[in-house]
Design a protein around this motif. Structure first.
Motif, PDB file in Angstrom:
ATOM      1  N   TRP A  91      -6.487 -20.608   3.083  1.00  0.00           N
ATOM      2  CA  TRP A  91      -5.787 -19.428   3.603  1.00  0.00           C
ATOM      3  C   TRP A  91      -5.170 -19.666   4.979  1.00  0.00           C
ATOM      4  CZ3 TRP A  91      -4.942 -16.699  -0.385  1.00  0.00           C
ATOM      5  CH2 TRP A  91      -5.907 -16.538  -1.382  1.00  0.00           C
ATOM      6  N   SER A 226      -5.909  -3.007   3.486  1.00  0.00           N
ATOM      7  CA  SER A 226      -5.012  -3.722   2.583  1.00  0.00           C
ATOM      8  C   SER A 226      -5.818  -4.467   1.536  1.00  0.00           C
ATOM      9  CB  SER A 226      -4.128  -4.703   3.361  1.00  0.00           C
ATOM     10  OG  SER A 226      -4.928  -5.695   3.986  1.00  0.00           O
ATOM     11  N   ILE A 227      -5.192  -4.714   0.418  1.00  0.00           N
ATOM     12  CA  ILE A 227      -5.777  -5.548  -0.631  1.00  0.00           C
ATOM     13  C   ILE A 227      -4.807  -6.691  -0.901  1.00  0.00           C
ATOM     14  CG2 ILE A 227      -6.547  -5.690  -3.025  1.00  0.00           C
ATOM     15  CD1 ILE A 227      -7.379  -2.815  -2.888  1.00  0.00           C
ATOM     16  N   SER A 228      -5.224  -7.877  -0.565  1.00  0.00           N
ATOM     17  CA  SER A 228      -4.398  -9.070  -0.751  1.00  0.00           C
ATOM     18  C   SER A 228      -5.176 -10.065  -1.605  1.00  0.00           C
ATOM     19  CB  SER A 228      -4.061  -9.687   0.606  1.00  0.00           C
ATOM     20  OG  SER A 228      -5.244 -10.133   1.249  1.00  0.00           O
ATOM     21  N   ALA A 229      -4.526 -11.163  -1.940  1.00  0.00           N
ATOM     22  CA  ALA A 229      -5.199 -12.210  -2.709  1.00  0.00           C
ATOM     23  C   ALA A 229      -6.420 -12.730  -1.957  1.00  0.00           C
ATOM     24  CB  ALA A 229      -4.222 -13.348  -2.994  1.00  0.00           C
ATOM     25  N   GLU A 230      -6.311 -12.829  -0.629  1.00  0.00           N
ATOM     26  CA  GLU A 230      -7.436 -13.331   0.166  1.00  0.00           C
ATOM     27  C   GLU A 230      -8.605 -12.361   0.156  1.00  0.00           C
ATOM     28  OE1 GLU A 230      -8.477 -14.649   4.774  1.00  0.00           O
ATOM     29  OE2 GLU A 230      -6.404 -14.352   4.151  1.00  0.00           O
ATOM     30  N   ILE A 231      -8.339 -11.084   0.273  1.00  0.00           N
ATOM     31  CA  ILE A 231      -9.408 -10.079   0.291  1.00  0.00           C
ATOM     32  C   ILE A 231     -10.086 -10.003  -1.079  1.00  0.00           C
ATOM     33  CG2 ILE A 231      -9.858  -7.595   0.485  1.00  0.00           C
ATOM     34  CD1 ILE A 231      -7.619  -7.615   2.669  1.00  0.00           C
ATOM     35  N   TRP A 233     -10.247 -12.523  -3.135  1.00  0.00           N
ATOM     36  CA  TRP A 233     -11.037 -13.750  -3.188  1.00  0.00           C
ATOM     37  C   TRP A 233     -12.355 -13.583  -2.434  1.00  0.00           C
ATOM     38  CZ3 TRP A 233     -12.427 -18.201  -5.142  1.00  0.00           C
ATOM     39  CH2 TRP A 233     -13.207 -19.056  -4.359  1.00  0.00           C
ATOM     40  N   LYS A 287      -8.686  -7.080  10.453  1.00  0.00           N
ATOM     41  CA  LYS A 287      -8.049  -6.427   9.310  1.00  0.00           C
ATOM     42  C   LYS A 287      -8.628  -6.925   7.986  1.00  0.00           C
ATOM     43  CE  LYS A 287      -3.581  -5.971   6.961  1.00  0.00           C
ATOM     44  NZ  LYS A 287      -2.133  -6.323   7.005  1.00  0.00           N
ATOM     45  N   ASP A 288      -8.625  -8.232   7.795  1.00  0.00           N
ATOM     46  CA  ASP A 288      -9.118  -8.799   6.539  1.00  0.00           C
ATOM     47  C   ASP A 288     -10.628  -8.614   6.399  1.00  0.00           C
ATOM     48  OD1 ASP A 288      -6.586  -9.613   5.791  1.00  0.00           O
ATOM     49  OD2 ASP A 288      -6.779 -11.574   6.738  1.00  0.00           O
ATOM     50  N   SER A 291     -11.368  -4.844   5.545  1.00  0.00           N
ATOM     51  CA  SER A 291     -10.918  -4.574   4.180  1.00  0.00           C
ATOM     52  C   SER A 291     -11.819  -5.261   3.160  1.00  0.00           C
ATOM     53  CB  SER A 291      -9.469  -5.043   4.001  1.00  0.00           C
ATOM     54  OG  SER A 291      -8.593  -4.329   4.845  1.00  0.00           O
ATOM     55  N   SER A 292     -12.273  -6.471   3.468  1.00  0.00           N
ATOM     56  CA  SER A 292     -13.186  -7.189   2.571  1.00  0.00           C
ATOM     57  C   SER A 292     -14.510  -6.455   2.452  1.00  0.00           C
ATOM     58  CB  SER A 292     -13.425  -8.613   3.086  1.00  0.00           C
ATOM     59  OG  SER A 292     -12.234  -9.375   3.077  1.00  0.00           O
TER      60      SER A 292
END
Length: 318
Positions: A91, A226-231, A233, A287-288, A291-292
């Motif tokens: 990432w 936010s919801i992203s591919a990293e979160i 994962w 942020k991440d 959200s995670s």
């Protein structure tokens, strides 16, 4: 079981987090006040909670079930480092950001949810207490110091004193690092503290989880959820891949099925709140990280019953 997990474990987290979120949105807390809360948890409440919980363990407890201890130490530590390297290399985060990510995605919140989840499922027995104690010792006395070292390693040299040695010194000075390490040393030396010692620590320690979740809500209010591919994962790694690795390792080594099931459940908990506090305290991966935490806590309502069902199936196949 799903009802108990949802209403006893998941919803209270979101309620307290929502209170923190609302407090920030209503401007009830300034940024300095938020940092003050983080310092209370990181420098006082969390170290006190870690020290008190670890010193209640015994040397015999650590060596009674060698398979449990070895798999917990190696499994949790290796998975923590995997979370770090994936965040760093895949990432493309900085070393400090990856360290905080590992403290979140790579560490279960065993101290806060351990007994609340395991006791209703497996009973309030010596076996459940042993699993919780061992995993808590690893998370608090191994991964937190490693995480702090890596965090400081990625900071500018002017902040750490320069290089790896400066990062080590800066990490060791933190109460959240040296207090659990000191507690483990006392346990391994066979030293037991008198019961009269604990109330003084537990009064401030009881504030740890509630204030940590409240502070997570404050942090979440400063950044958009936010919801992203990293979160996604991070959530999958925390709730499914980590316990799967522990389950396979324990089954291959021949751990007794119920003990293995307890260990898997302990390792599929949502992210450790200490990681969120460290994130907010240093304004790194906020942020991440927040959200995670939110997504993982919500998904835990499905992950917990899944692993109760899946662990005996996987153990039977291996």
């Amino acid at each position: 079981m799903i009802y108990n997990i949802l209403f006893n474990d998941v919803i209270p987290i979101f309620v307290v987090m929502a209170l923190g979120y609302a407090g920030a949105k209503c401007h009830s807390f300034t940024p300095d006040q938020t940092q003050g809360l983080n310092k209370v948890v990181l420098n006082f409440a969390l170290p006190a909670a870690l020290f008190a919980s670890i010193t209640r363990a015994s040397r015999d407890m650590i060596f009674d079930d060698l398979k449990l201890t070895v798999i917990s130490v190696l499994g949790v530590t290796v998975l923590f480092l995997v979370a770090f390297f994936i965040c760093w290399k895949v990432w493309r985060h900085t070393i400090s950001e990856a360290a905080v990510c590992a403290l979140i995605a790579g560490s279960p919140t065993i101290g806060f949810l351990g007994f609340a989840v395991l006791d209703p499922i497996y009973g309030a027995t010596t076996a459940t207490g042993l699993v919780i104690a061992i995993v808590a010792i690893v998370v608090n006395a191994v991964t937190i110091p490693i995480g702090f070292y890596l965090l400081n390693l990625g900071l500018p040299k002017s902040e750490t004193g320069g290089g790896s040695l400066g990062a080590i010194i800066n990490a060791v000075k933190q109460p959240v690092v040296w207090s659990p390490v000191l507690a483990v040393v006392l346990v391994l030396c066979g030293l037991k503290l008198p019961e009269a010692f604990y109330p003084s620590f537990e009064l401030i320690a009881k504030a740890n989880s509630g204030v940590a979740v409240f502070a997570a809500g404050l942090a979440l209010a400063t950044v958009p959820f936010s919801i992203s591919a990293e979160i996604i994962w991070n959530t999958v790694f925390r709730l499914f891949l980590s316990p799967l690795a522990i389950c396979i390792a324990g089954a291959l080594w021949g751990m007794e099925t119920e003990s293995l099931s307890m260990l898997v459940m302990a390792c599929c908990m949502p992210p450790a709140f200490s990681g969120i506090i460290i994130s907010s305290r240093y304004n790194i991966y906020v942020k991440d990280g927040a959200s995670s935490l939110a997504l993982s806590t919500l998904a835990f309502a499905a992950a917990a019953p899944f692993w109760v069902w899946a662990t005996p199936k996987i153990a039977g196949l291996l």
